[in-house]
Design an enzyme around this catalytic site. Structure first.
Site, short mmCIF file in Angstrom:
data_model
loop_
_atom_site.label_atom_id
_atom_site.label_comp_id
_atom_site.label_asym_id
_atom_site.label_seq_id
_atom_site.Cartn_x
_atom_site.Cartn_y
_atom_site.Cartn_z
N ASP A 9 -33.03 82.87 77.35
CA ASP A 9 -34.09 83.43 76.27
C ASP A 9 -35.20 83.06 76.75
O ASP A 9 -35.54 82.32 77.65
CB ASP A 9 -33.51 82.60 74.96
N LEU A 10 -36.31 83.88 76.14
CA LEU A 10 -37.74 83.51 76.72
C LEU A 10 -38.40 82.72 75.89
O LEU A 10 -38.80 81.59 76.11
CB LEU A 10 -38.29 84.98 76.89
N ASP A 11 -38.88 83.28 74.65
CA ASP A 11 -39.60 82.61 73.68
C ASP A 11 -38.98 81.30 73.34
O ASP A 11 -37.79 80.90 72.60
CB ASP A 11 -39.84 83.11 72.27
N THR A 17 -44.05 80.34 73.20
CA THR A 17 -44.77 81.49 72.81
C THR A 17 -44.70 81.53 71.16
O THR A 17 -45.20 82.25 70.48
CB THR A 17 -44.27 82.84 73.33
N LYS A 45 -37.56 82.57 64.52
CA LYS A 45 -37.25 82.35 66.02
C LYS A 45 -35.86 83.04 66.22
O LYS A 45 -34.90 83.09 65.68
CB LYS A 45 -36.98 80.74 66.24
N ARG A 49 -39.02 91.76 65.89
CA ARG A 49 -40.23 91.69 65.15
C ARG A 49 -40.12 92.37 63.79
O ARG A 49 -40.75 91.91 62.68
CB ARG A 49 -41.02 92.73 66.16
N SER A 114 -33.70 88.26 76.03
CA SER A 114 -34.84 88.33 74.85
C SER A 114 -34.88 89.32 73.95
O SER A 114 -34.67 90.33 74.17
CB SER A 114 -36.23 88.01 75.42
N ALA A 115 -35.03 88.71 72.79
CA ALA A 115 -35.36 89.89 71.77
C ALA A 115 -36.77 90.62 71.84
O ALA A 115 -37.01 91.40 71.32
CB ALA A 115 -35.29 89.11 70.21
N LYS A 145 -30.31 89.42 67.78
CA LYS A 145 -29.45 88.28 67.59
C LYS A 145 -29.49 87.98 66.15
O LYS A 145 -30.31 88.18 65.58
CB LYS A 145 -30.13 87.24 68.42
N GLU A 169 -30.76 78.79 75.03
CA GLU A 169 -31.20 79.40 73.77
C GLU A 169 -31.82 78.13 72.93
O GLU A 169 -31.48 76.92 72.85
CB GLU A 169 -30.33 79.95 72.75
N ASP A 170 -33.16 78.53 72.28
CA ASP A 170 -33.71 77.34 71.18
C ASP A 170 -33.68 77.97 69.80
O ASP A 170 -34.16 77.11 69.04
CB ASP A 170 -35.41 77.38 71.74
C1 BG6 Z 1 -38.09 86.41 70.11
C2 BG6 Z 1 -38.81 85.33 69.09
O1 BG6 Z 1 -37.70 85.94 71.21
O2 BG6 Z 1 -38.70 87.65 69.90
C3 BG6 Z 1 -39.26 86.00 67.85
O3 BG6 Z 1 -38.36 84.08 69.00
C4 BG6 Z 1 -39.98 87.38 68.08
O4 BG6 Z 1 -40.14 85.11 67.17
C5 BG6 Z 1 -39.00 88.24 68.80
O5 BG6 Z 1 -40.20 88.02 66.80
C6 BG6 Z 1 -39.60 89.66 69.05
O6 BG6 Z 1 -40.76 89.38 70.01
P1 BG6 Z 1 -41.76 90.57 70.29
O7 BG6 Z 1 -42.57 90.09 71.42
O8 BG6 Z 1 -41.07 91.95 70.64
O9 BG6 Z 1 -42.68 90.85 68.88
MG MG Z 2 -36.30 81.70 71.41
#
Ligand code: BG6
Ligand code: MG
Length: 218
Positions: A9-11, A17, A45, A49, A114-115, A145, A169-170
């Site tokens: 996962d990224l964020d 972030t 999390k 979006r 990542s989402a 997710k 994953e977090d």
């Molecule tokens: C996830 C984050 O990785 O991405 C969420 O944990 C975030 O908080 C989601 O809403 C979507 O991200 P982005 O950058 O497309 O707005």
């Molecule tokens: Mg995350």
């Protein structure tokens, strides 16, 4: 040495972030007259979006038109991008580089799952885009997710089965996604929050080479 797919996962896993998402969402909530706390932010999390905005609206019991929703989504992302723009390598979370380097040295596929629709620019900003064999992000999947789609697509890109895939994953939603895909889930963060994970670590500095070798050869 065997081969597994290592899906990150990224964020909140590679970079912190979550604090930027929080600042931008807090301003949206403020414009809507909704009180939005750090605690509320936990629920966002791993969530897309669009769904994040829906959660904030539900929190304040506020209804707005679809057109207004689009405006707030745009406003949120514009503010978020101003924070992203200032990011550099120093924002990579502790221990991440050691793990990525070890996997690279051992020729293990490294995949992003990542989402976020901002995944590529963030990886570019922190200068690690080239570590990833493939990227699956919010632009590539339609089911967020805890649906396992993002990780299943990631495993396929690495030519690995779900059972041969390991997810870092977090978020609770992300751990549930990995588990329902039948993958090995590694929770990064509070064990009490991520109690459904197969393994738990506070951060990547706690992940040893022996543990990674065990995952590779299991
Ligand atoms: C996830 C984050 O990785 O991405 C969420 O944990 C975030 O908080 C989601 O809403 C979507 O991200 P982005 O950058 O497309 O707005
Ligand atoms: Mg995350």
């Amino acid at each position: 040495m065997k081969t597994k797919a290592f899906i990150f996962d990224l964020d909140g896993v590679i970079v912190d972030t979550a604090k930027y998402h929080f600042l931008a969402w807090q301003n949206v909530a403020k414009s809507l007259g909704i009180n939005f706390t750090h605690e509320d932010n936990e629920q966002l999390k791993g969530v897309s979006r669009v769904q994040s905005l829906e959660l904030i609206l539900a929190l304040g019991n506020v209804q707005i038109t679809d057109e207004q929703k689009q405006e707030y989504l745009l406003k949120k992302n514009e503010e978020y991008l101003t924070y992203i723009d200032k990011m550099d390598e120093s924002e990579i979370l502790p221990g991440v580089m050691d793990v990525l380097n070890f996997l690279k040295e051992n020729k293990q596929p490294i995949i992003l799952g990542s989402a976020s629709k901002n995944a590529r620019p963030i990886l570019e900003k922190v200068n690690i885009l080239h570590y990833f064999d493939d990227i699956v992000d919010g632009n590539d999947v339609s089911n967020a997710k805890p649906d396992p789609e993002v990780f299943l697509v990631g495993a396929k890109k690495a030519n690995q089965t779900a059972t041969n895939s390991i997810v870092f994953e977090d978020s609770v939603a992300g751990i549930q996604a990995a588990n329902s895909a039948g993958m090995t889930s590694v929770g990064i963060g509070e064990k009490t929050v991520l109690n459904e994970a197969d393994y738990n670590f506070n951060d990547f500095t706690e992940i040893s080479k022996d543990f990674l070798l065990k995952l590779i050869n299991q």
